[in-house]
Each structure stands twice: as structure tokens, then as C-alpha cells.
Design a protein around this motif. Structure first.
Motif, PDB file in Angstrom:
ATOM      1  N   CYS A   1      14.223  21.200  19.753  1.00 29.98           N
ATOM      2  CA  CYS A   1      13.699  21.195  18.394  1.00 29.98           C
ATOM      3  C   CYS A   1      13.758  22.575  17.744  1.00 29.98           C
ATOM      4  O   CYS A   1      14.024  22.692  16.545  1.00 29.98           O
ATOM      5  CB  CYS A   1      12.273  20.668  18.393  1.00 29.98           C
ATOM      6  SG  CYS A   1      11.719  20.167  16.776  1.00 29.98           S
TER       7      CYS A   1
ATOM      8  N   SER B   1      15.004  16.165   4.592  1.00 27.22           N
ATOM      9  CA  SER B   1      14.168  15.244   5.381  1.00 27.22           C
ATOM     10  C   SER B   1      14.262  15.540   6.880  1.00 27.22           C
ATOM     11  O   SER B   1      13.256  15.477   7.595  1.00 27.22           O
ATOM     12  CB  SER B   1      14.560  13.796   5.097  1.00 27.22           C
ATOM     13  OG  SER B   1      15.881  13.548   5.516  1.00 27.22           O
TER      14      SER B   1
ATOM     15  N   GLU C   1      12.193  18.706   7.631  1.00 29.98           N
ATOM     16  CA  GLU C   1      10.763  18.394   7.632  1.00 29.98           C
ATOM     17  C   GLU C   1      10.363  17.654   8.905  1.00 29.98           C
ATOM     18  O   GLU C   1       9.318  17.932   9.499  1.00 29.98           O
ATOM     19  CB  GLU C   1      10.399  17.573   6.403  1.00 29.98           C
ATOM     20  CG  GLU C   1      10.446  18.353   5.114  1.00 29.98           C
ATOM     21  CD  GLU C   1      10.249  17.477   3.881  1.00 29.98           C
ATOM     22  OE1 GLU C   1      10.092  16.236   4.028  1.00 29.98           O
ATOM     23  OE2 GLU C   1      10.272  18.030   2.765  1.00 29.98           O
ATOM     24  N   LYS C   2      11.202  16.729   9.331  1.00 29.15           N
ATOM     25  CA  LYS C   2      10.922  15.971  10.561  1.00 29.15           C
ATOM     26  C   LYS C   2      10.898  16.904  11.764  1.00 29.15           C
ATOM     27  O   LYS C   2      10.019  16.814  12.628  1.00 29.15           O
ATOM     28  CB  LYS C   2      11.981  14.881  10.747  1.00 29.15           C
ATOM     29  CG  LYS C   2      11.809  14.076  12.003  1.00 29.15           C
ATOM     30  CD  LYS C   2      12.918  13.046  12.145  1.00 29.15           C
ATOM     31  CE  LYS C   2      12.787  12.300  13.447  1.00 29.15           C
ATOM     32  NZ  LYS C   2      13.889  11.363  13.653  1.00 29.15           N
ATOM     33  N   CYS C   3      11.864  17.820  11.830  1.00 30.80           N
ATOM     34  CA  CYS C   3      11.930  18.757  12.956  1.00 30.80           C
ATOM     35  C   CYS C   3      10.697  19.665  12.982  1.00 30.80           C
ATOM     36  O   CYS C   3      10.112  19.894  14.049  1.00 30.80           O
ATOM     37  CB  CYS C   3      13.188  19.613  12.869  1.00 30.80           C
ATOM     38  SG  CYS C   3      14.690  18.759  13.326  1.00 30.80           S
ATOM     39  N   GLN C   4      10.317  20.181  11.833  1.00 37.61           N
ATOM     40  CA  GLN C   4       9.148  21.061  11.789  1.00 37.61           C
ATOM     41  C   GLN C   4       7.872  20.303  12.152  1.00 37.61           C
ATOM     42  O   GLN C   4       7.013  20.826  12.859  1.00 37.61           O
ATOM     43  CB  GLN C   4       9.028  21.694  10.396  1.00 37.61           C
ATOM     44  CG  GLN C   4      10.096  22.716  10.133  1.00 37.61           C
ATOM     45  CD  GLN C   4      10.109  23.201   8.691  1.00 37.61           C
ATOM     46  OE1 GLN C   4       9.604  22.540   7.790  1.00 37.61           O
ATOM     47  NE2 GLN C   4      10.727  24.365   8.474  1.00 37.61           N
ATOM     48  N   ARG C   5       7.743  19.067  11.704  1.00 37.29           N
ATOM     49  CA  ARG C   5       6.575  18.251  12.027  1.00 37.29           C
ATOM     50  C   ARG C   5       6.513  17.964  13.526  1.00 37.29           C
ATOM     51  O   ARG C   5       5.476  18.117  14.163  1.00 37.29           O
ATOM     52  CB  ARG C   5       6.641  16.951  11.216  1.00 37.29           C
ATOM     53  CG  ARG C   5       5.406  16.099  11.294  1.00 37.29           C
ATOM     54  CD  ARG C   5       5.471  14.905  10.345  1.00 37.29           C
ATOM     55  NE  ARG C   5       6.682  14.098  10.492  1.00 37.29           N
ATOM     56  CZ  ARG C   5       7.644  14.009   9.583  1.00 37.29           C
ATOM     57  NH1 ARG C   5       7.579  14.691   8.459  1.00 37.29           N
ATOM     58  NH2 ARG C   5       8.695  13.238   9.788  1.00 37.29           N
ATOM     59  N   GLU C   6       7.658  17.567  14.113  1.00 33.48           N
ATOM     60  CA  GLU C   6       7.678  17.251  15.538  1.00 33.48           C
ATOM     61  C   GLU C   6       7.496  18.494  16.395  1.00 33.48           C
ATOM     62  O   GLU C   6       6.909  18.421  17.470  1.00 33.48           O
ATOM     63  CB  GLU C   6       8.967  16.520  15.908  1.00 33.48           C
ATOM     64  CG  GLU C   6       8.998  15.104  15.400  1.00 33.48           C
ATOM     65  CD  GLU C   6      10.173  14.307  15.918  1.00 33.48           C
ATOM     66  OE1 GLU C   6      10.873  14.787  16.834  1.00 33.48           O
ATOM     67  OE2 GLU C   6      10.381  13.191  15.418  1.00 33.48           O
ATOM     68  N   ASN C   7       7.999  19.638  15.929  1.00 26.67           N
ATOM     69  CA  ASN C   7       7.816  20.871  16.696  1.00 26.67           C
ATOM     70  C   ASN C   7       6.340  21.279  16.684  1.00 26.67           C
ATOM     71  O   ASN C   7       5.847  21.823  17.673  1.00 26.67           O
ATOM     72  CB  ASN C   7       8.686  22.000  16.128  1.00 26.67           C
ATOM     73  CG  ASN C   7       8.836  23.150  17.091  1.00 26.67           C
ATOM     74  OD1 ASN C   7       8.872  22.953  18.308  1.00 26.67           O
ATOM     75  ND2 ASN C   7       8.936  24.346  16.559  1.00 26.67           N
ATOM     76  N   GLY C   8       5.637  21.016  15.600  1.00 28.17           N
ATOM     77  CA  GLY C   8       4.219  21.342  15.525  1.00 28.17           C
ATOM     78  C   GLY C   8       3.355  20.410  16.355  1.00 28.17           C
ATOM     79  O   GLY C   8       2.293  20.807  16.853  1.00 28.17           O
ATOM     80  N   PHE C   9       3.769  19.157  16.548  1.00 25.00           N
ATOM     81  CA  PHE C   9       2.970  18.179  17.293  1.00 25.00           C
ATOM     82  C   PHE C   9       3.368  18.069  18.758  1.00 25.00           C
ATOM     83  O   PHE C   9       2.523  17.963  19.633  1.00 25.00           O
ATOM     84  CB  PHE C   9       3.101  16.780  16.673  1.00 25.00           C
ATOM     85  CG  PHE C   9       2.335  16.613  15.410  1.00 25.00           C
ATOM     86  CD1 PHE C   9       0.990  16.932  15.332  1.00 25.00           C
ATOM     87  CD2 PHE C   9       2.961  16.110  14.276  1.00 25.00           C
ATOM     88  CE1 PHE C   9       0.289  16.763  14.153  1.00 25.00           C
ATOM     89  CE2 PHE C   9       2.257  15.942  13.107  1.00 25.00           C
ATOM     90  CZ  PHE C   9       0.916  16.266  13.033  1.00 25.00           C
TER      91      PHE C   9
END
Length: 159
Positions: free
Chosen positions: A15, A66, A69-77
């Protein structure tokens, strides 16, 4: 290429590298968008072309945004991976889906093609013939067609 490479990296759970690849993609997309708008505003015969309005170009921009944004969201979670400072290298040589090209080689010359034979094809040395002039068209005489009258008794029967 960076956008699709980022999607591939995300699918392989890298990621941090995917985020960096998509950031690089976003940078190049912004540069391409500026060039496309400049091209659309230039005067000349190609002014009807608007590359920035092309469907692929519009879809690519939303796809980059998109996916980033998905990569940043998944990297944070989920992943908590560090984003590298350098963009990952693209694999420029495809290793799937393509056939290896066969190198082209000219066939060997036939023994009949000597320098004398090739020199004999000089069109400037051809004989001056007057027979090459086109012949006048002959008059075509009309033919009389016979009168054909429909006959009731042809011998055919429908049963």
C-alpha cells in the motif's frame, strides 16, 4: 501507467508503494491536463480536437483520485506502511499477455539477380515505341434484340 501500477501494488498488499505510485500518477495527470487545455486553445486547423474532454482522459482522472483515496484509507486502517520518497520503478517490459516478436530477416537474393540484371531494368534506356499510343475506340454498332412475348403455355405446372 503509474495509476495502473498503483492498482497492481495495492492488490499485492504494498500500500505504501501504491500511494507513492498514485501520487506520481496524479502529478503527471495534472501536467498532461495543462498541456491538453493549452492544445485545445491554440489556433490552427486542429482546433476541433479537445483531448482533455476525451472519455479516457476524464475517466482516468476520476480513477486516479478514487484509487488514491482508497489506498490512503486502507493504509490508515489496515497496512500502516510508510510512503517511500521515490516513486517505484515501472516494469517497461511486459512479461505476460504478449507474444515474443520474431526478428525479421531479408531472404537471400536469388542467383539470377546479378548487378547486370538489375542494371537492365533502367527505364530511361527503354526503346521509343509509337505503338504504345492508345488506339482510337471503334464504334460499337447496336444489336437488335428479338421480341420476346410472354407465353401462357410454358409447360410448367404448379400442383
Amino acid at each position: 501507467a503509474y495509476c495502473y501500477h498503483g492498482q497492481t501494488l495495492l492488490a499485492s498488499d504494498k500500500c505504501g508503494e501504491a500511494i507513492r505510485s498514485l501520487q506520481e500518477s496524479e502529478k503527471f495527470f495534472a501536467k498532461a491536463e495543462a498541456l491538453c487545455k493549452e492544445y485545445g486553445e491554440t489556433k490552427g486547423p486542429g482546433t476541433t480536437a479537445k483531448p482533455s474532454g476525451h472519455l479516457f482522459f476524464r475517466k482516468l482522472g476520476s480513477l486516479i483520485k478514487s484509487t488514491l483515496e482508497k489506498c490512503q484509507r486502507e493504509n490508515g486502517f489496515i497496512y500502516f506502511q510508510k510512503v517511500p520518497a521515490e516513486a517505484p520503478q515501472l516494469e517497461l517490459k511486459a512479461n505476460y499477455g504478449l507474444v515474443e516478436p520474431v526478428p525479421f530477416e531479408f531472404p537471400a537474393l536469388n542467383a539470377h539477380w546479378t548487378p547486370e540484371t538489375v542494371a537492365a531494368f533502367d527505364l530511361t534506356k527503354r526503346p521509343k515505341d509509337d505503338t504504345a499510343k492508345p488506339k482510337p475506340d471503334e464504334e460499337v454498332k447496336p444489336l437488335k434484340e428479338p421480341d420476346i412475348k410472354p407465353q401462357k403455355d410454358s409447360g410448367c405446372q404448379i400442383s
